[in-house]
Design an enzyme around this catalytic site. Structure first.
Site, PDB file in Angstrom:
ATOM      1  N   ASP A 179      -1.325   6.935   6.335  1.00  0.00           N
ATOM      2  CA  ASP A 179      -2.415   6.030   5.973  1.00  0.00           C
ATOM      3  C   ASP A 179      -2.652   5.107   7.168  1.00  0.00           C
ATOM      4  O   ASP A 179      -1.849   4.223   7.443  1.00  0.00           O
ATOM      5  CB  ASP A 179      -2.010   5.228   4.731  1.00  0.00           C
ATOM      6  CG  ASP A 179      -3.064   4.192   4.339  1.00  0.00           C
ATOM      7  OD1 ASP A 179      -4.066   4.029   5.065  1.00  0.00           O
ATOM      8  OD2 ASP A 179      -2.861   3.528   3.292  1.00  0.00           O
ATOM      9  N   LYS A 228     -11.909  -1.416   7.920  1.00  0.00           N
ATOM     10  CA  LYS A 228     -11.262  -2.301   8.891  1.00  0.00           C
ATOM     11  C   LYS A 228     -11.914  -2.065  10.261  1.00  0.00           C
ATOM     12  O   LYS A 228     -12.705  -2.863  10.711  1.00  0.00           O
ATOM     13  CB  LYS A 228      -9.759  -2.036   8.972  1.00  0.00           C
ATOM     14  CG  LYS A 228      -9.087  -1.824   7.638  1.00  0.00           C
ATOM     15  CD  LYS A 228      -8.821  -3.102   6.854  1.00  0.00           C
ATOM     16  CE  LYS A 228      -8.070  -2.746   5.575  1.00  0.00           C
ATOM     17  NZ  LYS A 228      -7.724  -3.881   4.764  1.00  0.00           N
ATOM     18  N   TRP A 258       0.830  -1.220   0.000  1.00  0.00           N
ATOM     19  CA  TRP A 258       0.000   0.000   0.000  1.00  0.00           C
ATOM     20  C   TRP A 258       0.853   1.253   0.000  1.00  0.00           C
ATOM     21  O   TRP A 258       0.516   2.241  -0.655  1.00  0.00           O
ATOM     22  CB  TRP A 258      -0.988  -0.032   1.169  1.00  0.00           C
ATOM     23  CG  TRP A 258      -1.944  -1.182   1.001  1.00  0.00           C
ATOM     24  CD1 TRP A 258      -1.898  -2.385   1.647  1.00  0.00           C
ATOM     25  CD2 TRP A 258      -3.039  -1.261   0.082  1.00  0.00           C
ATOM     26  NE1 TRP A 258      -2.902  -3.199   1.184  1.00  0.00           N
ATOM     27  CE2 TRP A 258      -3.616  -2.541   0.228  1.00  0.00           C
ATOM     28  CE3 TRP A 258      -3.580  -0.380  -0.853  1.00  0.00           C
ATOM     29  CZ2 TRP A 258      -4.723  -2.957  -0.521  1.00  0.00           C
ATOM     30  CZ3 TRP A 258      -4.685  -0.783  -1.603  1.00  0.00           C
ATOM     31  CH2 TRP A 258      -5.241  -2.061  -1.441  1.00  0.00           C
TER      32      TRP A 258
END
Lengths: 358, 358
Positions: A166, A190, A99
């Site tokens: 992030d 999440k 990511w």
């Protein structure tokens, strides 16, 4: 049979969130209408947006001069919005996983990227510690939790340039000092809500400093000015997020959550370290994630990987297969995961150990 | 008291969609897990995505060489993605309302915009007919239904350049010939699903023709290649959309829907034209929208506007206040709106007429 949902994301949500969202889908705020079919400008939904933003502020102790935004497009869209809005010439990125690498790729559309460190060569199995962030970079970007590799950075960087993080997979799981960040962002799927909304906590004075023209929807100023309601927001994910935020507050907030998460992770890592059949994949114990616990078969037990997957799945462990780039197993144990499910997985591991005692 | 939901958007959805979505939130496909907390890469959600795309194709008779995408960010993000991907030098736009104007504003970030015609000077109360589209424009863009003003273009343009249409508020309400379009797009929150997902029907060979670099998430090629699953899609809105598509098919598809919509709109427009207390706001009857019926108090009855709003609201008519730029009333009567609710509004209008007979 009870399912234990170890999915990496979209992932387990509190039962409270699930029940309240189902109720709101049927009848929203006693209106006789579904939350799916009312105007986002109506007082009932405005109250949802206001309360969700207020609880973000309260739970994370967000300073006054930051905005809280709920935007469509996921964290992936933020990968390009961040450099679009903040990068004049160059930005610094720490590469700790797939990511991070995706965020770096997008930043390169807008200027020079200085990759301050990377653990890519060893399939991201550790967090680089010795690196320098150039003082003249427009900002420094990192990913706090690396879902795929089970590593996590549990500290706030103290830099003179804006820090952008992030936190898709560990927001609300541990204490953070928001004042040390320029932007904290992430997908909600999440610890917060179903997929379809990204949260962005942004220091208001960061924007408006680059020269390039920014299309309206990609300009943070648009959403700051519009109170996150410039266009129709993703109403159901935001409504669900509000339920999770209420659940968090009712369960003691971040401090209590962090303590439980530490206990939950310790239970599972202790078993991985003790059980001769398995071993952890992360190089240094201090880099281990409290959210995603990655492990593989220990030396000599490699041939049993498929058997354990079937064994554990047969006992209700859902989605424990590791990401293809790491192999083995990954137990994602987000906020909503109860200790009892972790114990159920440990029971599986111990039973499997007995079955295959050497 | 039963609520009649005339909201312009987010707006009424079929009861079937509401019930099935609430069920999926509680238990998805018999998995024992919520649709909010399972992986989008799992077979159950992949089946949802596949079926939603297949039903789009079937119901709208979409040719093979088009892709069907479900993206975050709403139609507002499409306003910039379209020129980002398609405009080399200039594009032609028809200005029929506030949403056309917003699309035009974004296009100007990427090149020259030729506004082929505009009805802005008369608060968009008609659809311009006499205009020429420059043959050398990269594409022609129009908005088929203008929610705020109650006007609609119910024809497919036959041009030698790609035609791009924002069908946010009338997709699935009437027959269209997709082969005449390059892109048909829109927010889902009128005839399809809750807010949080935009649909994009795109001819595959349109992309890749501009010279500029396009960030990954803003590049249609990314989403075409990824089968609309490049990143985590907005799962709940897509799940809800699938339910509406099933409902559409079970109720006879587009052809049946168009017939009912024509009947529903005729009922209400006939009453507006007959009832001396009210008058329509759209200049020419052929421009009247079948989705959003706008009317104001007739000459001599202006002072009763607030009274009628309270009267009708008191009888269960929800969200009939007109947009501030038009005033008066707006009854949005999307696919899911039953004839009985329109009859209830007509009953209100007739009762109000009797009360105030001159």
């Amino acid at each position: 049979m009870k399912k234990h949902n170890f999915s990496a994301g979209p992932s387990i949500l509190p039962q409270f969130t699930i029940e309240k969202t189902a109720e709101g889908i049927k009848d929203f705020a006693g209106s006789g209408l579904s939350v799916m079919e009312v105007s986002h400008r109506g007082k009932d939904f405005v109250a949802v947006m206001d309360e969700a933003q207020a609880l973000f502020r309260e739970l994370l102790n967000i300073p006054e001069d930051y905005s809280v935004l709920f935007l469509g497009g996921g964290a992936s869209l933020q990968f390009c919005m961040i450099p679009y809005n903040l990068m004049s010439k160059k930005a610094a990125y720490l590469n700790t996983g797939a990511w991070s690498a995706k965020a770096i790729k997008e930043a390169k559309f807008f200027g020079e990227v200085v990759e301050v460190a990377s653990s890519k060569d060893t399939v991201y199995n550790y967090i680089p510690k010795d690196f320098e962030v150039p003082a003249d970079a427009d900002y420094f970007h990192f990913t706090s939790n690396n879902t795929i590799y089970g590593t996590q950075i549990r500290k706030d960087f103290d830099l003179d340039i804006p820090v952008v993080c992030d936190m898709s997979s560990d927001i609300f799981s541990r204490k953070i000092d928001v004042s040390k960040y320029g932007i904290i962002y992430g997908g909600a799927q999440k610890n917060l809500a179903p997929a379809g909304v990204a949260f962005v906590i942004i220091k208001n004075d960061l924007v408006g400093k680059v020269d390039r023209a920014i299309p309206t929807m990609l300009n943070y100023q648009t959403h700051i000015d519009g109170g996150s309601m410039f266009n129709t927001p993703p109403v159901v994910p935001i409504f669900a997020a509000l339920q999770t935020l209420k659940w968090l507050k009712a369960n003691g907030g971040i401090e209590a959550m962090e303590k439980i998460n530490e206990e939950k992770a310790a239970l599972l890592y202790d078993e991985i370290d003790r059980n001769p059949v398995f071993k952890g994949t992360v190089l240094n114990k201090e880099d281990r994630s409290l959210m995603n616990v990655c492990f593989i078969m220990n030396d000599g037990y490699e041939a049993l990987e498929k058997e354990f997957l079937e064994f554990a799945t047969g006992k209700g462990m859902s989605a424990i297969k590791g990401h293809r780039s790491v192999g083995g197993f990954r137990a994602s144990i987000y906020n909503a995961m109860p200790k009892s499910s972790i114990q159920a997985l440990i029971d599986c591991m111990q039973e499997f150990e007995k079955k295959h005692a050497k």
